[in-house]
Design a protein around this motif. Structure first.
Motif, short mmCIF file in Angstrom:
data_model
loop_
_atom_site.label_atom_id
_atom_site.label_comp_id
_atom_site.label_asym_id
_atom_site.label_seq_id
_atom_site.Cartn_x
_atom_site.Cartn_y
_atom_site.Cartn_z
N THR A 193 6.64 1.91 3.76
CA THR A 193 5.73 1.86 4.90
C THR A 193 5.64 3.26 5.49
O THR A 193 6.48 4.13 5.20
CB THR A 193 6.20 0.88 5.99
OG1 THR A 193 5.18 0.74 6.99
CG2 THR A 193 7.47 1.37 6.66
N ASP A 194 4.61 3.47 6.30
CA ASP A 194 4.51 4.74 7.02
C ASP A 194 4.76 4.53 8.51
O ASP A 194 4.44 5.41 9.32
CB ASP A 194 3.12 5.36 6.81
CG ASP A 194 2.01 4.52 7.44
OD1 ASP A 194 2.22 3.30 7.67
OD2 ASP A 194 0.92 5.08 7.70
N SER A 235 5.84 6.35 -3.65
CA SER A 235 6.20 7.52 -2.84
C SER A 235 6.11 8.77 -3.71
O SER A 235 6.24 8.70 -4.94
CB SER A 235 7.61 7.39 -2.28
OG SER A 235 7.76 6.22 -1.50
N ASP A 272 0.81 -1.22 0.00
CA ASP A 272 0.00 0.00 0.00
C ASP A 272 0.85 1.27 0.00
O ASP A 272 0.32 2.36 -0.27
CB ASP A 272 -0.93 0.02 1.22
CG ASP A 272 -2.01 -1.05 1.14
OD1 ASP A 272 -2.30 -1.48 0.00
OD2 ASP A 272 -2.54 -1.45 2.19
N PHE A 273 2.14 1.13 0.32
CA PHE A 273 3.03 2.28 0.35
C PHE A 273 4.18 2.12 -0.64
O PHE A 273 5.26 2.68 -0.44
CB PHE A 273 3.57 2.49 1.77
CG PHE A 273 2.51 2.89 2.75
CD1 PHE A 273 2.20 4.23 2.94
CD2 PHE A 273 1.82 1.93 3.48
CE1 PHE A 273 1.22 4.60 3.85
CE2 PHE A 273 0.84 2.29 4.38
CZ PHE A 273 0.53 3.64 4.56
N SER A 292 4.26 10.04 5.88
CA SER A 292 4.58 9.41 4.60
C SER A 292 5.78 8.50 4.79
O SER A 292 6.32 8.36 5.90
CB SER A 292 4.86 10.47 3.53
OG SER A 292 5.99 11.25 3.88
N GLN A 293 6.22 7.90 3.71
CA GLN A 293 7.36 7.00 3.76
C GLN A 293 8.64 7.78 4.09
O GLN A 293 8.69 8.99 3.99
CB GLN A 293 7.53 6.28 2.42
CG GLN A 293 6.34 5.46 1.98
CD GLN A 293 5.40 6.23 1.08
OE1 GLN A 293 5.18 7.41 1.29
NE2 GLN A 293 4.85 5.55 0.07
#
Length: 551
Positions: free
Chosen positions: A278-279, A246, A242-243, A310-311
């Protein structure tokens, strides 16, 4: 133009960093530019084919790692693409704001992999992502051994660590990893040198090292005092689909990198980590990492620390006080959070200067400062780089970290003149005391090659570049990793560490032939090795008949 602020919200013990437009970034911390470059350039030897983009393409040279010494700053430029001439370089630390030429460290003989004229048994480097200096003034260079990791991912050599004595710029230790902790697609990208239980009289040779494997996610633990290695993993170290995408300003890119960011709270004995995709930020105790490979069915005790807006990739920690530093990509900012006091602060925000903070460092050698390496990696990756802009910067934010005080116990190993009076060749000023507490390791390493010495550094066979240059192949690296590597089975093969090996059948030479370890400290034969779940870094060739009692 909107200015952004990260707002800390604590909910059920989880830190959530979110961005809101329309708010100015507060705080009294001043950010200064230490060094900056449009494109990175090097002090090439006379025989290096710098005119060929296959060997030097400045638009492919990306800085990912940073370390601050007494008089020099060290930069890691891994071989993400072709055309990277040197993977570790140094620059003088005396001035600010300039764009110095990178000096290959320690000299060009350690970077023959750039022209593929390299054997894995040589003392040299293939691709280094991160560097660390211990309190004994030694540089730990983590060599991933992978060339062109963002192109064709060639496993040139097995991963290793070279430890350089910064007083002499000579290798004092080489650490080769056993194939049982290396996966077929392993990419070692970051490390922590844990000296919390190290004794001063051992000169940092009894530390623990925690190493990230980004593509085959896991943490490799090396006990340098006992020369033992094992591997642990956890689903939190894997990228989150899901991440995967970027965004930095108007640029979007997709990169599914696992665990890469590392930070160490030495007071609490906690290692913080984060994948790129990932966050979230996670943590695990050093006690859990030091306990050895996990028994089957037991999970690594990983905790969720918090979520970011955010990442991010760069992660740092204050040597004392418990504060962690991170840099969410979309917000082009550097922030801090203290889990003990729940204090959150925006240290700096700049849409131009803080694009892709690749590494965050809080070196004891510079008191309370936080160093940030920004590289505009996304522009290199997307191939839309503007060579007229500053694309790589080293930034410094003072007054945000608390020194550990470890250097006081090793003060006899530091230069005797202040770092700000040392620059370039002044490091070897007669007033600098250079004690070397290490015994000679045997054969003398080749002398450093200079541009004034008509000695061929790369083309030792005097053949034209592009012809006989490619005849040397790394059979050691390919046979060890590609053919014998374990298949990638995410989540099924987690925590399967190293298996027990039979005892050694004889003494191991300190120096061997091609492929043999250069330096292997002796082991305590009476050491209780956690029910044989760990084993020596390498073993001699076994007699199969005697091993299986076959007559």
């Amino acid at each position: 133009m909107h200015r952004w602020c990260l707002l800390a919200v604590v909910c059920s013990g989880v830190l959530v960093a979110i961005a809101r437009p329309g708010q100015a970034v507060g705080g009294s911390h001043k950010m200064e530019v230490v060094k900056q470059w449009n494109l990175l350039n090097f002090n090439f030897p006379w025989d290096y084919p710098a005119a060929s983009k296959e060997f030097y393409n400045p638009e492919n040279v990306v800085a990912t790692g940073l370390e601050v010494g007494y008089d020099r700053i060290f930069i890691a430029t891994p071989r993400l693409f072709s055309g990277v001439p040197a993977t570790v370089s140094s620059i003088p630390r005396g001035t600010n704001g300039d764009s110095p030429v990178l000096q290959a460290y320690p000299d060009w003989t350690h970077h023959r992999a750039a022209t593929k004229e390299y054997n894995c048994s040589d003392i040299g480097l293939v691709s280094v992502y991160r560097l660390r200096i211990d309190s004994c003034n030694r540089l730990w260079a983590l060599d991933a051994g992978v060339s062109r990791s963002l192109e064709d991912f060639e496993v040139t050599c097995p991963p290793k660590i070279l430890v350089y004595d910064l007083h002499t710029d000579q290798v004092v230790r080489r650490i080769d990893f056993p194939p049982e902790v290396v996966r077929r697609e392993s990419l070692y990208t970051n490390l922590i040198v844990d000296e919390t239980t190290s004794r001063p009289e051992n000169n940092c040779d009894d530390v623990f090292v925690y190493i990230t494997d980004t593509v085959a996610p896991g943490i490799v633990v090396y006990d340098s005092g006992k020369d033992l290695t094992w591997r642990v993993s956890h689903p939190a170290m894997y990228p989150d689909p899901d991440f995967a995408e970027s965004s930095i300003l108007e640029h979007r890119f997709t990169l599914m990198d696992g665990i890469v960011g590392l930070a160490f709270d030495m007071e609490a004995g906690i290692v913080y980590f984060q994948p790129l995709a990932t966050d979230r930020i996670f943590s695990v105790t050093t006690a859990a990492l030091r306990a050895g490979p996990l028994p089957f069915g037991k999970d690594l005790p990983v905790k969720l620390v918090g979520r970011k807006s955010s990442q991010g990739i760069g992660l740092g920690a204050s040597p004392r006080g418990g504060t962690i530093f991170y840099a969410p990509l979309s917000e082009t900012a550097v922030a801090s959070w203290n889990p003990r006091t729940n204090e959150h602060q925006i240290l700096a925000q700049d849409q131009e200067k803080i694009q892709f903070a690749a590494d965050l460092r809080t070196p004891d050698r510079d008191g309370t400062a936080l160093y940030v390496l920004t590289s505009k990696f996304h522009r290199f990756f997307l191939k839309n780089l503007d060579a007229n802009e500053f694309n790589t910067r080293i930034l410094r934010i003072d007054g945000v970290a608390i020194p550990s005080g470890q250097l006081a116990t090793q003060s006899h190993l530091r230069p005797t003149v202040p770092y700000d009076t040392l620059h370039g060749n002044a490091y070897y000023h007669p007033s600098v005391v250079l004690p070397v507490p290490y015994k000679p390791l045997g054969p003398v390493l080749p002398p450093a090659a200079t541009t004034s010495n008509p000695l061929s550094v790369f083309n030792t066979q005097n053949m034209p570049f592009g012809h006989g240059l490619f005849t040397k192949q790394s059979t050691f690296g390919h046979s060890t990793i590609l053919q014998q590597g374990k298949p990638s089975q995410p989540f099924f093969a987690l925590n399967n560490g190293e298996k027990s090996f039979p005892p050694s059948l004889g003494s191991r030479p300190q120096y061997g032939a091609s492929g043999s370890p250069i330096f292997v400290p002796k082991l305590n034969q009476n050491f209780n090795d956690l029910n044989l779940l760990r084993y020596r870094k390498s073993v001699p060739a076994l007699n199969v008949a005697s091993f299986f009692n076959i007559v």
